[in-house]
Design an enzyme around this catalytic site. Structure first.
Site, short mmCIF file in Angstrom:
data_model
loop_
_atom_site.label_atom_id
_atom_site.label_comp_id
_atom_site.label_asym_id
_atom_site.label_seq_id
_atom_site.Cartn_x
_atom_site.Cartn_y
_atom_site.Cartn_z
N LYS A 116 -6.35 -8.72 -6.43
CA LYS A 116 -6.36 -7.39 -5.84
C LYS A 116 -7.71 -6.72 -6.05
O LYS A 116 -8.19 -5.99 -5.18
CB LYS A 116 -5.24 -6.54 -6.41
N LYS A 196 -0.11 -17.16 3.48
CA LYS A 196 1.22 -16.62 3.30
C LYS A 196 1.45 -15.48 4.30
O LYS A 196 0.54 -14.72 4.60
CB LYS A 196 1.30 -16.09 1.86
N LYS A 199 1.80 -8.54 5.60
CA LYS A 199 1.48 -7.45 6.51
C LYS A 199 -0.02 -7.22 6.60
O LYS A 199 -0.57 -7.02 7.69
CB LYS A 199 2.16 -6.19 6.00
#
Ligand code: TRP
Length: 330
Positions: A116, A196, A199
């Site tokens: 992240k 994967k 969104k």
């Protein structure tokens, strides 16, 4: 009595990856709970979400959308506790206590923190770093033993157990050590066939997508890259469309795909058309419930309020005990 806990980010509408990887298993666990003497607790983790830079309006919109989709998929508020994390302030309260027994070094090793941080280098905040502490608090607040999650959360669960052990070593044993229950679903790739389904990558099919959109998106989905021309045989093992068939099509159809693909008896478009039919049929009842809930938003709101009330009762009891153990003067 056993408690199952899991959390999901308020990422808005559910897509096939969330559905197959998480929510379908939650519904299955919920349906087992009578025989199993289990209580299921499911949480939409909005406090976790604010470590990523969402606009305020967007966060609340996505929270409601997620709740609507979870209910549409069959999470039953009469049997499971479904609630929004920030409605139960004990989560952040316990997270602070746990942060006092969590080693910095362990947090720095979390691969999700590193991922992240790479994704949002302009916003590497403390919340992103201590994210797994809040996650540990989510789980043990309900003294959950079983935590259904995907592979990517195993490291967080391992750390949650370590935090529990350190809590126990310092303040005495009060929690069970939570165990991950791995969902057996293989990784659901996005339409690009590379990453994967997610969104943020824009490679999803959402549950509420209209039929034509499902057909159009599937038609563009990546298949076995070695199958360039119609007459090339393909390898279903390397094809994400085949993976989806195994979930949404019956055994005969799956066999038809296997044979047709490996012998070039069917083309990819034909294969995708059959998948679209079955996927659309599978989603029809979910979409019907979703439309009902969207027409009556008060139902969703009530379910979440009642869920928070029940969650809070459990959370308060745990925090009372934690406060006493830690020696916070009351
Ligand atoms: N970190 C989890 C995810 O990104 C979501 C989550 C938050 C969670 N708290 C949890 C999952 C507690 C299981 C248990 O998927």
């Amino acid at each position: 009595m056993q408690t199952v806990f899991s959390g999901i980010q308020p990422s808005g509408e559910l897509h096939l990856g969330n559905y197959l990887g998480a929510v379908r298993n939650w519904v299955a666990l919920q349906d087992l709970q009578e025989q199993d003497r289990t209580q299921c607790v499911f949480c939409i983790v909005d406090y976790h979400a604010i470590t990523q830079g969402l606009e305020p309006g967007e966060l609340s919109r996505r929270t409601v959308e997620m709740a609507t989709d979870l209910l549409a998929c069959g999470i039953d508020p009469a049997r499971s506790i479904l609630f929004v994390q920030s409605h139960v302030p004990e989560h952040t309260e316990l997270a602070w206590v746990l942060s006092a027994v969590t080693p910095m070094g362990d947090l720095g090793r979390m691969t999700q923190f590193k991922d992240k941080s790479d994704k949002q280098p302009e916003n590497i905040n403390v919340g992103l770093f201590s994210y797994p502490v809040l996650q540990a608090a989510d789980i043990i607040l309900y003294r959950a033993q079983v935590v259904p999650v995907g592979q990517d959360q195993l490291q967080h669960l391992e750390l949650a157990r370590e935090i529990v052990r350190r809590f126990h070593a310092r303040w005495g044993e009060i929690f069970p050590e939570p165990q991950a229950r791995l969902t057996s679903t293989p990784k659901i790739l996005g339409l690009d066939g590379n990453a994967k389904m997610s969104k943020s990558l824009g490679n999803t099919i959402t549950l509420g997508e209209p039929d034509e959109v499902i057909r159009r998106k599937l038609a563009t989905a990546a298949t076995d890259p070695a199958r360039v021309r119609r007459k090339d045989p393909g390898n279903p093992e390397l094809c994400n469309v085949n993976t989806l068939h195994t979930f949404f099509s019956d055994v005969d159809r799956v066999q038809w795909v296997r044979e047709g693909c490996t012998t070039a008896g069917i083309g990819c478009l034909e294969c995708k058309g059959a998948l679209a039919d079955n996927l659309i049929a599978h989603l029809a009842p979910i979409r019907a419930r979703k439309a009902e809930l969207e027409a009556r938003p008060a139902l969703v709101e009530e379910a979440l309020r009642e869920g928070a009330r029940r969650a809070r009762e459990l959370a308060r009891a745990t925090m009372l005990e934690v406060r006493a153990r830690v020696g916070l003067w009351s």
